[in-house]
Design a protein around this motif. Structure first.
Motif, PDB file in Angstrom:
ATOM      1  N   PRO A 224       0.833  -1.204   0.000  1.00 45.01           N
ATOM      2  CA  PRO A 224       0.000   0.000   0.000  1.00 45.01           C
ATOM      3  C   PRO A 224       0.872   1.260   0.000  1.00 45.01           C
ATOM      4  O   PRO A 224       2.072   1.203   0.274  1.00 45.01           O
ATOM      5  N   ALA A 225       0.237   2.399  -0.311  1.00 46.80           N
ATOM      6  CA  ALA A 225       0.942   3.679  -0.287  1.00 46.80           C
ATOM      7  C   ALA A 225       1.348   4.008   1.144  1.00 46.80           C
ATOM      8  O   ALA A 225       0.681   3.594   2.103  1.00 46.80           O
ATOM      9  N   ALA A 226       2.462   4.730   1.276  1.00 50.41           N
ATOM     10  CA  ALA A 226       2.908   5.154   2.607  1.00 50.41           C
ATOM     11  C   ALA A 226       1.841   6.044   3.250  1.00 50.41           C
ATOM     12  O   ALA A 226       1.557   5.910   4.445  1.00 50.41           O
ATOM     13  N   ASN A 227       1.259   6.944   2.470  1.00 43.37           N
ATOM     14  CA  ASN A 227       0.182   7.811   2.955  1.00 43.37           C
ATOM     15  C   ASN A 227      -0.991   7.738   1.995  1.00 43.37           C
ATOM     16  O   ASN A 227      -1.112   8.569   1.093  1.00 43.37           O
ATOM     17  N   PRO A 228      -1.860   6.722   2.184  1.00 47.26           N
ATOM     18  CA  PRO A 228      -2.923   6.513   1.185  1.00 47.26           C
ATOM     19  C   PRO A 228      -3.829   7.732   1.053  1.00 47.26           C
ATOM     20  O   PRO A 228      -4.144   8.408   2.032  1.00 47.26           O
ATOM     21  N   LEU A 229      -4.254   7.994  -0.196  1.00 46.31           N
ATOM     22  CA  LEU A 229      -5.207   9.085  -0.462  1.00 46.31           C
ATOM     23  C   LEU A 229      -6.616   8.578  -0.176  1.00 46.31           C
ATOM     24  O   LEU A 229      -6.887   7.386  -0.325  1.00 46.31           O
ATOM     25  N   PRO A 230      -7.520   9.473   0.206  1.00 50.40           N
ATOM     26  CA  PRO A 230      -8.924   9.056   0.300  1.00 50.40           C
ATOM     27  C   PRO A 230      -9.438   8.730  -1.096  1.00 50.40           C
ATOM     28  O   PRO A 230      -8.856   9.180  -2.091  1.00 50.40           O
ATOM     29  N   PRO A 231     -10.525   7.953  -1.196  1.00 52.00           N
ATOM     30  CA  PRO A 231     -11.078   7.692  -2.531  1.00 52.00           C
ATOM     31  C   PRO A 231     -11.482   9.012  -3.192  1.00 52.00           C
ATOM     32  O   PRO A 231     -11.837   9.964  -2.493  1.00 52.00           O
ATOM     33  N   PRO A 232     -11.420   9.087  -4.526  1.00 52.45           N
ATOM     34  CA  PRO A 232     -11.796  10.336  -5.196  1.00 52.45           C
ATOM     35  C   PRO A 232     -13.238  10.710  -4.831  1.00 52.45           C
ATOM     36  O   PRO A 232     -14.121   9.869  -4.949  1.00 52.45           O
ATOM     37  N   PRO A 233     -13.498  11.937  -4.373  1.00 43.46           N
ATOM     38  CA  PRO A 233     -14.855  12.302  -3.976  1.00 43.46           C
ATOM     39  C   PRO A 233     -15.828  12.306  -5.152  1.00 43.46           C
ATOM     40  O   PRO A 233     -15.429  12.589  -6.291  1.00 43.46           O
ATOM     41  N   ALA A 234     -17.080  11.996  -4.844  1.00 46.44           N
ATOM     42  CA  ALA A 234     -18.107  11.942  -5.886  1.00 46.44           C
ATOM     43  C   ALA A 234     -18.307  13.308  -6.532  1.00 46.44           C
ATOM     44  O   ALA A 234     -18.700  13.408  -7.697  1.00 46.44           O
ATOM     45  N   ALA A 235     -18.000  14.377  -5.783  1.00 42.41           N
ATOM     46  CA  ALA A 235     -18.245  15.734  -6.293  1.00 42.41           C
ATOM     47  C   ALA A 235     -17.344  16.102  -7.472  1.00 42.41           C
ATOM     48  O   ALA A 235     -17.512  17.162  -8.081  1.00 42.41           O
ATOM     49  N   LEU A 236     -16.384  15.219  -7.811  1.00 41.81           N
ATOM     50  CA  LEU A 236     -15.509  15.504  -8.950  1.00 41.81           C
ATOM     51  C   LEU A 236     -16.255  15.345 -10.280  1.00 41.81           C
ATOM     52  O   LEU A 236     -15.787  15.823 -11.303  1.00 41.81           O
ATOM     53  N   ARG A 237     -17.383  14.640 -10.220  1.00 38.43           N
ATOM     54  CA  ARG A 237     -18.091  14.360 -11.473  1.00 38.43           C
ATOM     55  C   ARG A 237     -19.537  14.820 -11.397  1.00 38.43           C
ATOM     56  O   ARG A 237     -20.277  14.386 -10.521  1.00 38.43           O
ATOM     57  N   PRO A 238     -19.954  15.690 -12.331  1.00 41.90           N
ATOM     58  CA  PRO A 238     -21.366  16.073 -12.375  1.00 41.90           C
ATOM     59  C   PRO A 238     -22.208  14.837 -12.656  1.00 41.90           C
ATOM     60  O   PRO A 238     -21.773  13.955 -13.400  1.00 41.90           O
ATOM     61  N   LYS A 239     -23.399  14.803 -12.077  1.00 36.80           N
ATOM     62  CA  LYS A 239     -24.252  13.614 -12.307  1.00 36.80           C
ATOM     63  C   LYS A 239     -25.001  13.795 -13.608  1.00 36.80           C
ATOM     64  O   LYS A 239     -26.163  14.177 -13.628  1.00 36.80           O
ATOM     65  N   VAL A 240     -24.315  13.539 -14.707  1.00 38.25           N
ATOM     66  CA  VAL A 240     -24.904  13.684 -16.032  1.00 38.25           C
ATOM     67  C   VAL A 240     -24.707  12.365 -16.772  1.00 38.25           C
ATOM     68  O   VAL A 240     -23.570  11.885 -16.884  1.00 38.25           O
ATOM     69  N   ALA A 241     -25.802  11.776 -17.244  1.00 39.93           N
ATOM     70  CA  ALA A 241     -25.695  10.508 -17.974  1.00 39.93           C
ATOM     71  C   ALA A 241     -24.902  10.732 -19.254  1.00 39.93           C
ATOM     72  O   ALA A 241     -25.078  11.744 -19.933  1.00 39.93           O
ATOM     73  N   GLY A 242     -24.006   9.794 -19.557  1.00 39.47           N
ATOM     74  CA  GLY A 242     -23.240   9.885 -20.790  1.00 39.47           C
ATOM     75  C   GLY A 242     -21.887  10.546 -20.626  1.00 39.47           C
ATOM     76  O   GLY A 242     -21.045  10.471 -21.525  1.00 39.47           O
ATOM     77  N   LEU A 243     -21.667  11.184 -19.461  1.00 38.39           N
ATOM     78  CA  LEU A 243     -20.365  11.814 -19.210  1.00 38.39           C
ATOM     79  C   LEU A 243     -19.375  10.729 -18.799  1.00 38.39           C
ATOM     80  O   LEU A 243     -19.730   9.798 -18.080  1.00 38.39           O
ATOM     81  N   SER A 244     -18.116  10.845 -19.254  1.00 37.89           N
ATOM     82  CA  SER A 244     -17.151   9.796 -18.928  1.00 37.89           C
ATOM     83  C   SER A 244     -16.914   9.756 -17.421  1.00 37.89           C
ATOM     84  O   SER A 244     -17.069  10.761 -16.732  1.00 37.89           O
ATOM     85  N   PRO A 245     -16.534   8.574 -16.887  1.00 41.34           N
ATOM     86  CA  PRO A 245     -16.260   8.479 -15.457  1.00 41.34           C
ATOM     87  C   PRO A 245     -15.063   9.361 -15.108  1.00 41.34           C
ATOM     88  O   PRO A 245     -14.226   9.641 -15.972  1.00 41.34           O
ATOM     89  N   PHE A 246     -14.972   9.821 -13.854  1.00 45.04           N
ATOM     90  CA  PHE A 246     -13.841  10.673 -13.487  1.00 45.04           C
ATOM     91  C   PHE A 246     -12.543   9.886 -13.539  1.00 45.04           C
ATOM     92  O   PHE A 246     -11.547  10.342 -14.099  1.00 45.04           O
ATOM     93  N   VAL A 247     -12.549   8.695 -12.941  1.00 45.14           N
ATOM     94  CA  VAL A 247     -11.383   7.812 -13.024  1.00 45.14           C
ATOM     95  C   VAL A 247     -11.663   6.798 -14.135  1.00 45.14           C
ATOM     96  O   VAL A 247     -12.714   6.165 -14.151  1.00 45.14           O
ATOM     97  N   THR A 248     -10.741   6.690 -15.071  1.00 40.96           N
ATOM     98  CA  THR A 248     -10.937   5.813 -16.223  1.00 40.96           C
ATOM     99  C   THR A 248     -10.619   4.371 -15.820  1.00 40.96           C
ATOM    100  O   THR A 248      -9.520   4.109 -15.327  1.00 40.96           O
ATOM    101  N   PRO A 249     -11.539   3.430 -16.018  1.00 40.46           N
ATOM    102  CA  PRO A 249     -11.193   2.035 -15.710  1.00 40.46           C
ATOM    103  C   PRO A 249      -9.996   1.598 -16.562  1.00 40.46           C
ATOM    104  O   PRO A 249      -9.877   2.011 -17.720  1.00 40.46           O
TER     105      PRO A 249
END
Ligand SMILES: Nc1nc2c(c(=O)[nH]1)N[C@H]1C(S)=C(S)[C@@H](COP(=O)(O)O)O[C@H]1N2
Ligand SMILES: [Mo]
Length: 535
Positions: A224-249
């Motif tokens: 694991p990371a020495a200082n793990p980051l929190p998961p990316p917050p949901a607020a990074l992505r507007p809730k709009v259908a069809g918009l790409s995910p913030f983190v790319t699989p």
């Protein structure tokens, strides 16, 4: 062939006979080529998948392709450019092989000569690969020998029992014999094709099995990371259908490289050399790297070849050892200004050293979104330096870091005319509505993604039909190394065809330029636009 000694007597259907004869000769050439390539693949199971003649020729073709043609190929075929190239090589091979077959029935030496030329071209291509060893020429030479032998044998069979004599014989001898000589030709040609195909498939399977690193990759345990980051917050992505995910699989992350066969590196055999203008050259094993304190970096990587609005961009949580920490440990000497990464397959990528050491979070990445790097994305280790396009920062299958100068060394893409620096240009992409979508009148949601990696995005504006610019609503800011998603409500959309445009402003206050530039030589510029029909 009017002076042929065994000139056949006038025949009721001479055209058909000639066609049949030519067809049989061309097919014999194709069969010989199948055998040749099969032999090459079989031997390449021993000498390495990238020494197989088609792959060696293809890789060399990639390196020799002039930049404008390469740009055209990427623009037209996208990530299918490799299958298209291999298809082109196979088609050319097939045409030449058919020609060799036609030649061989008249001038056997010429027919064999075509395969000789094949062999030499393939051997030269294999030997000129950056990581070549002398045995790399063996598959092409073997292919040439097998191909020449096969075309000579088949052409000989055709001359003695082929359709010429078959049709002649049909007129002169009992049908039984004509049928049997035709069967001989068919059997020999078909047998050669089947044997060649089996050798090819067998060789490829064998070499895939020999070089498979899936098990070694599965066995890797990334700490694991020495200082793990929190998961990316949901607020990074507007809730709009069809918009790409913030983190790319990982499975959807774009792939751009020159590798026709993916380098497959066993992490137990991997080592990274850091050398050049340093006081203490370092040699790090994969285990050494995993014992470094590992850092996470949320970062948007993009390709200089991306067109305005294009797909060659993605966001990942990388994990890796700190590149500046390791460079400082090696002790960078004054005067050095370029860091050159070299991959196992000989790619070289240069980054301004000053930027790598200016405090940004540059990594020797070993993981991508919580798993070991996928093989296509550089397993076991790649470099990541925020702010630069991939060709200037993100060496996959990294094995060597050379601390040097811009004056002393031009990396792969710079030698082909691309910009030395490779800083990411500001871009905004409209993702919703999709191009040429039909949307109901009234309020239309427009949304997309903008990036200015390492500077950050401060604003995105939208306008319709050249009207006034409106501020889009920016989603939460994940930091300058990340793209920024945005949305906008276009009120009062009236029926008809409309053009939506978007432009971003980076955090230095620079507004994205309207001026259209092609990706070559420093990245595309211009505003993205999309045309929609309001109903
Ligand atoms: N070894 C190697 N590394 C490479 C390349 C390559 O061709 N070979 N292409 C570069 C380019 S042009 C880009 S945009 C990024 C793409 O990384 P990705 O395929 O993981 O998206 O890798 C970079 N690193
Ligand atoms: Mo790229």
């Amino acid at each position: 062939m009017s002076n042929h000694p065994s000139q056949p007597p006038p025949h009721p259907r001479p055209h058909r006979a000639r066609l049949l004869r030519a067809g049989a000769a061309a097919t014999a050439g194709l069969a010989a080529a199948t055998a040749a390539l099969g032999a090459g693949e079989l031997l390449a199971a021993l000498t390495g998948p990238d020494t197989a003649p088609v792959i060696a020729v293809g890789s060399t073709a990639i390196d020799l392709t002039p930049t404008p043609l390469k740009e055209y190929a990427v623009r037209t075929f996208g990530t299918d450019d490799k299958p298209v190239l291999l298809g082109g090589i196979l088609l050319t091979t097939a045409l030449l092989a058919a020609l060799a077959g036609l030649l061989a029935t008249r001038r056997p030496a010429y027919g064999a000569g075509v395969f000789g030329v094949f062999a030499l071209a393939g051997a030269w291509a294999a030997l000129s690969r950056p990581d070549a060893h002398p045995a790399a020429a063996a598959p092409a030479l073997a292919a040439g020998l097998v191909g020449a032998a096969a075309v000579l044998a088949l052409a000989r069979l055709l001359r003695t029992t082929g359709p010429t004599s078959v049709t002649v014989a049909a007129a002169a001898v009992p049908a039984g014999r004509a049928g049997s000589s035709r069967r001989t030709v068919l059997a020999a040609t078909g047998g050669t094709i089947v044997a060649g195909a089996l050798a090819g498939v067998g060789g490829r399977t064998l070499s895939d099995r020999r070089t498979d690193v899936a098990a070694a990759r599965d066995a890797v345990r990334i700490p694991p990371a020495a200082n793990p980051l929190p998961p990316p917050p949901a607020a990074l992505r507007p809730k709009v259908a069809g918009l790409s995910p913030f983190v790319t699989p990982n499975a959807d992350f774009y792939r751009v490289d020159t590798a026709l066969t993916l380098p497959r590196i066993d992490p137990r055999q991997w080592a990274l050399r850091i050398h050049g203008m340093v006081d203490h050259p370092l040699l790090l094993t994969f285990d050494d790297l995993l014992h470094e304190p590992l850092e996470e970096l949320d970062h948007t990587l993009s390709c200089v070849s991306n067109e305005v609005g294009g797909p060659y961009v993605g966001t990942t949580r990388w994990l890796g050892a700190s590149l500046p920490v390791l460079l400082r440990r090696a002790g960078v000497r004054p005067g050095a200004d370029q860091l050159v990464g070299r991959s196992q397959d000989g790619m070289t990528i240069g980054t301004p050293l000053e930027s790598v050491l200016d405090g940004r979070r540059a990594l020797l990445a070993v993981a991508m979104n919580g798993e070991a790097l996928p093989v296509a994305h550089g397993f076991p280790c790649r470099s990541i330096v925020p702010g630069f396009y991939g060709y200037a920062s993100a060496t996959k299958w990294l094995v060597d870091l050379d601390v040097t100068t811009f004056a002393a060394f031009d990396p792969y893409w710079v030698r082909r005319g691309w910009d030395r620096t490779g800083a990411v240009r500001t871009a905004a992409r409209i993702e919703v509505p999709a191009p040429f979508a039909r949307v109901p009148a009234g309020e239309v949601t427009v949304a997309g993604t903008a990036w200015a990696t390492h500077r950050g995005v401060a604003a995105v504006e939208v306008r319709v039909d050249g009207g006034p610019w409106r501020q889009a609503l920016l989603a939460a800011d994940g930091g300058p190394d990340l793209w920024r998603q945005w949305s906008h409500t276009w009120a009062g959309a009236t029926p008809g065809t409309h053009r939506i445009e978007a432009r971003a402003t980076d955090a230095t206050g620079a507004v994205q330029t309207e001026e259209r530039a092609a990706p070559f030589p420093a990245g595309a510029t211009g505003w993205h636009s999309t045309v929609v029909t309001v109903t």
